[in-house]
Write a protein that holds these residues in place. Structure first.
Motif, PDB file in Angstrom:
ATOM      1  N   TYR A  66     -20.346  11.723  20.182  1.00 56.87           N
ATOM      2  CA  TYR A  66     -21.447  12.094  21.073  1.00 56.87           C
ATOM      3  C   TYR A  66     -21.017  13.187  22.039  1.00 56.87           C
ATOM      4  O   TYR A  66     -21.720  14.191  22.222  1.00 56.87           O
ATOM      5  N   LEU A  67     -19.842  13.029  22.632  1.00 55.40           N
ATOM      6  CA  LEU A  67     -19.368  13.998  23.623  1.00 55.40           C
ATOM      7  C   LEU A  67     -19.186  15.381  23.010  1.00 55.40           C
ATOM      8  O   LEU A  67     -19.487  16.405  23.639  1.00 55.40           O
ATOM      9  N   ASN A  68     -18.735  15.431  21.764  1.00 56.74           N
ATOM     10  CA  ASN A  68     -18.425  16.714  21.128  1.00 56.74           C
ATOM     11  C   ASN A  68     -19.614  17.349  20.425  1.00 56.74           C
ATOM     12  O   ASN A  68     -19.491  18.434  19.843  1.00 56.74           O
ATOM     13  N   GLY A  69     -20.760  16.689  20.453  1.00 62.30           N
ATOM     14  CA  GLY A  69     -21.969  17.286  19.883  1.00 62.30           C
ATOM     15  C   GLY A  69     -22.208  16.996  18.429  1.00 62.30           C
ATOM     16  O   GLY A  69     -23.121  17.571  17.820  1.00 62.30           O
ATOM     17  N   PRO A  95      -7.438  11.244  27.507  1.00 58.98           N
ATOM     18  CA  PRO A  95      -8.401  12.101  28.217  1.00 58.98           C
ATOM     19  C   PRO A  95      -9.770  12.191  27.561  1.00 58.98           C
ATOM     20  O   PRO A  95     -10.697  12.732  28.162  1.00 58.98           O
ATOM     21  N   ASP A  96      -9.921  11.672  26.336  1.00 54.91           N
ATOM     22  CA  ASP A  96     -11.205  11.806  25.655  1.00 54.91           C
ATOM     23  C   ASP A  96     -12.066  10.540  25.753  1.00 54.91           C
ATOM     24  O   ASP A  96     -13.031  10.380  25.015  1.00 54.91           O
ATOM     25  N   ILE A  97     -11.719   9.611  26.688  1.00 52.32           N
ATOM     26  CA  ILE A  97     -12.546   8.430  26.917  1.00 52.32           C
ATOM     27  C   ILE A  97     -12.905   8.386  28.398  1.00 52.32           C
ATOM     28  O   ILE A  97     -12.289   7.668  29.197  1.00 52.32           O
ATOM     29  N   PRO A  98     -13.898   9.185  28.795  1.00 54.57           N
ATOM     30  CA  PRO A  98     -14.312   9.171  30.198  1.00 54.57           C
ATOM     31  C   PRO A  98     -15.330   8.068  30.463  1.00 54.57           C
ATOM     32  O   PRO A  98     -15.995   7.567  29.552  1.00 54.57           O
ATOM     33  N   TYR A  99     -15.433   7.684  31.732  1.00 54.00           N
ATOM     34  CA  TYR A  99     -16.581   6.894  32.158  1.00 54.00           C
ATOM     35  C   TYR A  99     -17.797   7.814  32.139  1.00 54.00           C
ATOM     36  O   TYR A  99     -17.708   8.996  32.468  1.00 54.00           O
ATOM     37  N   MET A 100     -18.955   7.262  31.742  1.00 55.50           N
ATOM     38  CA  MET A 100     -20.136   8.086  31.492  1.00 55.50           C
ATOM     39  C   MET A 100     -21.212   7.920  32.569  1.00 55.50           C
ATOM     40  O   MET A 100     -21.368   6.844  33.144  1.00 55.50           O
ATOM     41  N   VAL A 101     -21.945   8.987  32.799  1.00 52.48           N
ATOM     42  CA  VAL A 101     -23.216   8.918  33.523  1.00 52.48           C
ATOM     43  C   VAL A 101     -24.246   8.430  32.506  1.00 52.48           C
ATOM     44  O   VAL A 101     -24.446   9.075  31.465  1.00 52.48           O
ATOM     45  N   PRO A 102     -24.919   7.300  32.746  1.00 51.06           N
ATOM     46  CA  PRO A 102     -25.807   6.732  31.721  1.00 51.06           C
ATOM     47  C   PRO A 102     -27.165   7.446  31.667  1.00 51.06           C
ATOM     48  O   PRO A 102     -28.184   6.922  32.085  1.00 51.06           O
ATOM     49  N   THR A 103     -27.147   8.625  31.127  1.00 52.02           N
ATOM     50  CA  THR A 103     -28.380   9.396  30.957  1.00 52.02           C
ATOM     51  C   THR A 103     -29.244   8.755  29.867  1.00 52.02           C
ATOM     52  O   THR A 103     -28.787   7.881  29.114  1.00 52.02           O
ATOM     53  N   ILE A 104     -30.466   9.204  29.752  1.00 54.79           N
ATOM     54  CA  ILE A 104     -31.340   8.713  28.688  1.00 54.79           C
ATOM     55  C   ILE A 104     -30.781   9.111  27.323  1.00 54.79           C
ATOM     56  O   ILE A 104     -30.814   8.329  26.366  1.00 54.79           O
ATOM     57  N   TYR A 106     -27.592   9.554  26.516  1.00 53.38           N
ATOM     58  CA  TYR A 106     -26.460   8.678  26.234  1.00 53.38           C
ATOM     59  C   TYR A 106     -26.933   7.281  25.856  1.00 53.38           C
ATOM     60  O   TYR A 106     -26.396   6.644  24.941  1.00 53.38           O
ATOM     61  N   THR A 107     -27.959   6.797  26.529  1.00 53.11           N
ATOM     62  CA  THR A 107     -28.508   5.476  26.218  1.00 53.11           C
ATOM     63  C   THR A 107     -29.060   5.447  24.795  1.00 53.11           C
ATOM     64  O   THR A 107     -28.869   4.470  24.060  1.00 53.11           O
ATOM     65  N   ASN A 108     -29.736   6.518  24.394  1.00 54.90           N
ATOM     66  CA  ASN A 108     -30.249   6.586  23.024  1.00 54.90           C
ATOM     67  C   ASN A 108     -29.113   6.585  22.002  1.00 54.90           C
ATOM     68  O   ASN A 108     -29.227   5.967  20.927  1.00 54.90           O
ATOM     69  N   PHE A 109     -28.023   7.247  22.340  1.00 55.13           N
ATOM     70  CA  PHE A 109     -26.857   7.238  21.455  1.00 55.13           C
ATOM     71  C   PHE A 109     -26.300   5.818  21.319  1.00 55.13           C
ATOM     72  O   PHE A 109     -26.012   5.357  20.201  1.00 55.13           O
ATOM     73  N   LEU A 110     -26.155   5.110  22.447  1.00 55.75           N
ATOM     74  CA  LEU A 110     -25.663   3.739  22.384  1.00 55.75           C
ATOM     75  C   LEU A 110     -26.585   2.865  21.538  1.00 55.75           C
ATOM     76  O   LEU A 110     -26.126   2.006  20.775  1.00 55.75           O
ATOM     77  N   ALA A 111     -27.886   3.082  21.657  1.00 54.01           N
ATOM     78  CA  ALA A 111     -28.838   2.294  20.868  1.00 54.01           C
ATOM     79  C   ALA A 111     -28.603   2.496  19.375  1.00 54.01           C
ATOM     80  O   ALA A 111     -28.673   1.535  18.585  1.00 54.01           O
ATOM     81  N   SER A 112     -28.319   3.717  18.977  1.00 54.63           N
ATOM     82  CA  SER A 112     -28.086   3.982  17.555  1.00 54.63           C
ATOM     83  C   SER A 112     -26.826   3.273  17.062  1.00 54.63           C
ATOM     84  O   SER A 112     -26.757   2.841  15.904  1.00 54.63           O
ATOM     85  N   ARG A 113     -25.834   3.116  17.932  1.00 54.49           N
ATOM     86  CA  ARG A 113     -24.603   2.418  17.555  1.00 54.49           C
ATOM     87  C   ARG A 113     -24.822   0.905  17.513  1.00 54.49           C
ATOM     88  O   ARG A 113     -24.357   0.217  16.606  1.00 54.49           O
ATOM     89  N   ILE A 114     -25.520   0.405  18.514  1.00 54.96           N
ATOM     90  CA  ILE A 114     -25.729  -1.038  18.611  1.00 54.96           C
ATOM     91  C   ILE A 114     -26.624  -1.532  17.472  1.00 54.96           C
ATOM     92  O   ILE A 114     -26.481  -2.668  17.001  1.00 54.96           O
ATOM     93  N   ARG A 115     -27.512  -0.670  17.008  1.00 55.92           N
ATOM     94  CA  ARG A 115     -28.387  -1.052  15.897  1.00 55.92           C
ATOM     95  C   ARG A 115     -27.552  -1.472  14.677  1.00 55.92           C
ATOM     96  O   ARG A 115     -27.953  -2.361  13.908  1.00 55.92           O
ATOM     97  N   LEU A 116     -26.380  -0.872  14.507  1.00 54.96           N
ATOM     98  CA  LEU A 116     -25.506  -1.238  13.387  1.00 54.96           C
ATOM     99  C   LEU A 116     -25.042  -2.687  13.502  1.00 54.96           C
ATOM    100  O   LEU A 116     -24.899  -3.386  12.491  1.00 54.96           O
ATOM    101  N   ALA A 117     -24.797  -3.138  14.736  1.00 54.59           N
ATOM    102  CA  ALA A 117     -24.383  -4.524  14.931  1.00 54.59           C
ATOM    103  C   ALA A 117     -25.537  -5.480  14.657  1.00 54.59           C
ATOM    104  O   ALA A 117     -25.338  -6.566  14.114  1.00 54.59           O
ATOM    105  N   VAL A 118     -26.732  -5.072  15.040  1.00 46.73           N
ATOM    106  CA  VAL A 118     -27.902  -5.896  14.737  1.00 46.73           C
ATOM    107  C   VAL A 118     -28.055  -6.030  13.227  1.00 46.73           C
ATOM    108  O   VAL A 118     -28.303  -7.127  12.703  1.00 46.73           O
ATOM    109  N   ASP A 119     -27.872  -4.922  12.527  1.00 46.17           N
ATOM    110  CA  ASP A 119     -27.959  -4.946  11.063  1.00 46.17           C
ATOM    111  C   ASP A 119     -26.895  -5.863  10.449  1.00 46.17           C
ATOM    112  O   ASP A 119     -27.119  -6.451   9.380  1.00 46.17           O
ATOM    113  N   ALA A 120     -25.755  -5.972  11.127  1.00 44.72           N
ATOM    114  CA  ALA A 120     -24.668  -6.805  10.606  1.00 44.72           C
ATOM    115  C   ALA A 120     -24.889  -8.286  10.892  1.00 44.72           C
ATOM    116  O   ALA A 120     -24.098  -9.120  10.437  1.00 44.72           O
ATOM    117  N   GLY A 121     -25.931  -8.614  11.640  1.00 44.81           N
ATOM    118  CA  GLY A 121     -26.321 -10.011  11.785  1.00 44.81           C
ATOM    119  C   GLY A 121     -25.754 -10.765  12.961  1.00 44.81           C
ATOM    120  O   GLY A 121     -25.785 -12.004  12.967  1.00 44.81           O
TER     121      GLY A 121
END
Length: 730
Positions: A66-69, A95-104, A106-121
């Motif tokens: 996400y950070l690198n585009g 240095p490539d694991i910063p704390y994030m400002v939770p923008t919309i 970034y939140t959408n990116f997290l949602a796309s990742r978390i959806r994989l866990a939902v799919d995994a049950g």
């Protein structure tokens, strides 16, 4: 000890794949992290009988794509939290694991990742540590969020108290918004795609620790989100050993700090129906302490948590792999590192499995004095920066692992958090059961304060965010409550733009408004009647109550005078040098140092020491100052005559079968670890055996005729059907 995993009383988090050496046999596991092997790890743990949750960091993680585009074609490094020197605030050392400002975005990116866990049950998801550092707030993304939220150009947070306060309020809002969007969207996705109810929890440090370490997080704001089902209270040696000041002495006070931390987390969900798990960690993030140090402080935190009986669910360990496979300094030679000593491992397993049985109906706090509350608000996190420093001064980021990171005396003073501990420790150290009370909840829940008659309050380290908090407090006082206010109106944050000094309100501090509502405008220090209640005013800074014996005595004296005027026989000043509680057959005790006596607490048996790896029986126990005890009262827990029952074990007990010739039970636990179990037995055994996939071997046992109990010694064997057989006849 036999229980259904669906109750989810105990769990742990683990980023590694399943391995028998750290198979703790808790009820559920939180598989940590979203990577390509996540579905495989989920399946492995599920195959070994676990209810599976997912945990992932919400403020940081392996989010380089996400950070690198790589995700959307736009680089997002401007969303990293940044301090006033322009440096990114990094989690850990890479240095490539910063704390994030939770923008919309970034939140959408997290949602796309978390959806994989939902799919995994997975059945539940834990979004860990929504953290925004106080020394952050300088990135371009944060400046944009400021403009959207306040409708004005960003102001450097270090420039004025108002700018810092507003920056921190925005930080709390941003993570609240992010969690609300994530949890709501993923719950809808799980229900729509799979017809499955998904639960969301937030593992978070306590409000006390986040304020002390100078981190902003949503904390009580999450109670207002219907999409969030509860919390994990992330309290452990690493947070609780943070030094504080009492009577002018700065030092670690792990038990006392943990007691207060668990207390505010219990209060956070009191009356809400939300789930709370209390975390314990047998080691901590700092890998340089000895095994004996880890053990002593683990016992202190466990004991502190058990003195809060409204919570009976526990995360028994984070990262069991590092506990059972890691190497830490030896007690004999701190230069050498060794694996966990077997006696400590057995103690841990004894405690972890006992924690699954702490939901007891019969609870007695062995103290005739009811709890006294110390009000604490989320806004304490909002005023944790010294204002007026030189432009090139950057205050330190402290995460509990390296005290050398403190850059100045100002940093140390902030870390002490003396205005709060100055109110808490003078009472706690004299055995008065004090509990932090979430001020923000007063306006959320009707009758929230009904269980308290005495409250301590200061606005020198926090502020009331809404005026109706005062109207509720005034009503509570006039109905018979007693409020002890401590403060001298010297805090520079009294000048922030807020309801008490805007519009028609022209008050120099929120305290002045509160006292006006009580009919005490212009009154000086003293103790006053207010309706059926009492208001006491100690006109000095609360940190002065921490800095000297005289300051601590002044606080204790005004509380004594308040109790005398209140005249409630259930609220008397009865100092002691220990805390003691019964939860069913369990007895929990801690004897204080720096208190009114240095004599041991005497406990009459027969009792079983649950911190002893041998589950020894004692007729009398002495708990000395600085020590804790977790005991099982053999007579209080005795089952009906003739019954077999498990008292304690370092295994998961899968079944218990009794026949005329003896009894048997299945056991599971970490591969190769020595195990013990003590059970009530109506007859003296003549033999004890371990059956491993049907192969029989004799095991040691000890019969205690006086108590009618038998102690069994065996070992854990993974991947086998292991049964302990005890025979009364051959």
């Amino acid at each position: 000890m036999v229980r259904n995993r669906s109750e989810e009383r105990t769990g742990f988090q683990e980023s590694g794949p399943y391995h028998p050496s750290y198979d703790l046999q808790a009820d559920f596991v939180m598989v940590y992290g979203i990577d390509d092997k996540m579905p495989q790890r989920i399946q492995q743990w599920r195959e070994h009988g676990y209810i599976v949750h997912l945990m992932t960091g919400v403020a940081w993680g392996q989010y380089q794509s996400y950070l690198n585009g790589d995700v959307d074609g736009r680089r997002h490094w401007d969303e990293a939290q940044t301090d006033r020197s322009g440096e990114r605030i990094i989690h850990g050392v890479t240095p490539d694991i910063p704390y994030m400002v939770p923008t919309i975005s970034y939140t959408n990116f997290l949602a796309s990742r978390i959806r994989l866990a939902v799919d995994a049950g997975v059945e539940a998801i834990h979004l860990e540590e929504p953290e925004f550092w106080v020394n952050g707030g300088y990135s371009e993304a944060f400046k944009r969020e400021w403009r959207l939220y306040y409708g004005e150009t960003w102001i450097p947070p270090h420039s004025t108290p108002d700018a810092q306060y507003r920056a921190s309020k925005l930080k709390a809002f941003l993570y609240t918004r992010s969690l609300d969007r994530l949890c709501s969207e993923m719950k809808d996705y799980a229900l729509t795609a799979y017809g499955r109810d998904l639960r969301f929890y937030v593992p978070t440090h306590s409000l006390i620790n986040y304020t002390q370490w100078r981190i902003v997080s949503p904390e009580s704001r999450l109670i207002e989100l219907p999409s969030v089902d509860g919390y994990i209270a992330q309290i452990w040696t690493g947070t609780a050993r943070t030094p504080n000041v009492y009577q002018g002495v700065r030092q670690e006070r792990t038990f006392e700090t943990a007691y207060l931390e668990y207390g505010i987390m219990q209060e956070l969900v009191r009356g809400t129906g939300s789930r709370m798990w209390f975390l314990h960690d047998p080691i901590e993030d700092n890998p340089n302490y000895t095994w004996s140090d880890y053990r002593v402080n683990y016992i202190r935190t466990v004991t502190a948590s058990l003195l809060h009986p409204a919570v009976s669910h526990y995360e028994v360990a984070p990262w069991p792999r590092r506990i059972f496979q890691g190497k830490y300094p030896s007690d004999e030679d701190s230069g050498s590192r060794i694996n966990i000593p077997q006696d400590y491992a057995t103690t841990l397993l004894n405690v972890m499995h006992t924690l699954g049985n702490m939901e007891q109906d019969h609870v007695i706090m062995e103290d005739s004095t009811e709890h006294i509350g110390i009000l604490l608000a989320d806004s304490a996190m909002f005023q944790r920066m010294k204002i007026g420093e030189a432009e090139n001064v950057v205050q330190s980021k402290y995460d509990g692992t390296d005290s050398s990171a403190l850059a100045s005396e100002d940093d140390q003073e902030l870390l002490d958090f003396s205005p709060f501990y100055g109110l808490a420790l003078p009472l706690l150290k004299h055995g008065i059961p004090v509990r932090p009370v979430q001020l923000d909840n007063v306006r959320r829940f009707a009758h929230y304060l009904k269980d308290y008659r005495v409250l301590l309050l200061s606005y020198e380290y926090m502020k009331p965010e809404y005026p109706d908090l005062h109207y509720a407090l005034v009503g509570w006082i006039r109905d018979g409550g007693a409020l002890v206010y401590v403060g001298d109106d010297s805090d520079p944050y009294h000048t922030v733009r807020a309801w008490w000094n805007e519009g028609d309100m022209k008050y120099s501090s929120a305290r002045v408004h509160l006292f006006e509502q009580l009919g005490l405008a212009g009154e000086g220090a003293g103790v006053y009647r207010a309706g059926k209640g009492v208001v006491s005013y100690l006109a000095q800074s609360p940190d002065s109550c921490a800095s000297s014996v005289e300051g601590a005595d002044a606080l204790r004296q005004i509380v004594i005078e308040t109790l005398e005027l209140l005249g409630d026989p259930d609220y008397r000043w009865l100092p002691k040098h220990y805390y003691q509680m019964r939860r069913g057959p369990y007895l929990i005790a801690s004897v204080l140092t720096e208190s009114i006596a240095d004599t041991p607490l005497q406990v009459t048996g027969p009792v079983i020491d649950l911190f002893d790896p041998t589950l020894s029986i004692s007729q009398d126990i002495q708990v000395h100052p600085g020590e804790q005890a977790f005991l099982y009262d053999i007579e209080a827990g005795r089952p009906p005559s003739g019954e077999v029952a498990c008292i304690a074990a370092s295994s998961r007990i899968e079944s218990l079968t009794v026949s005329e010739s003896g009894f048997s039970f299945g056991v599971k636990g970490p591969e190769g670890m020595p195990a013990v179990a003590r059970l009530y037995s109506p007859h003296e055994p003549v033999a004890a055996e371990l059956s491993i996939n049907g192969l029989i071997e004799a095991i040691p046992y000890e019969w205690d005729e006086a108590t009618g109990t038998v102690l069994l010694n065996y070992r854990h064997i993974s991947g086998a059907d292991v049964v302990v057989n005890v025979k009364w006849t051959l």
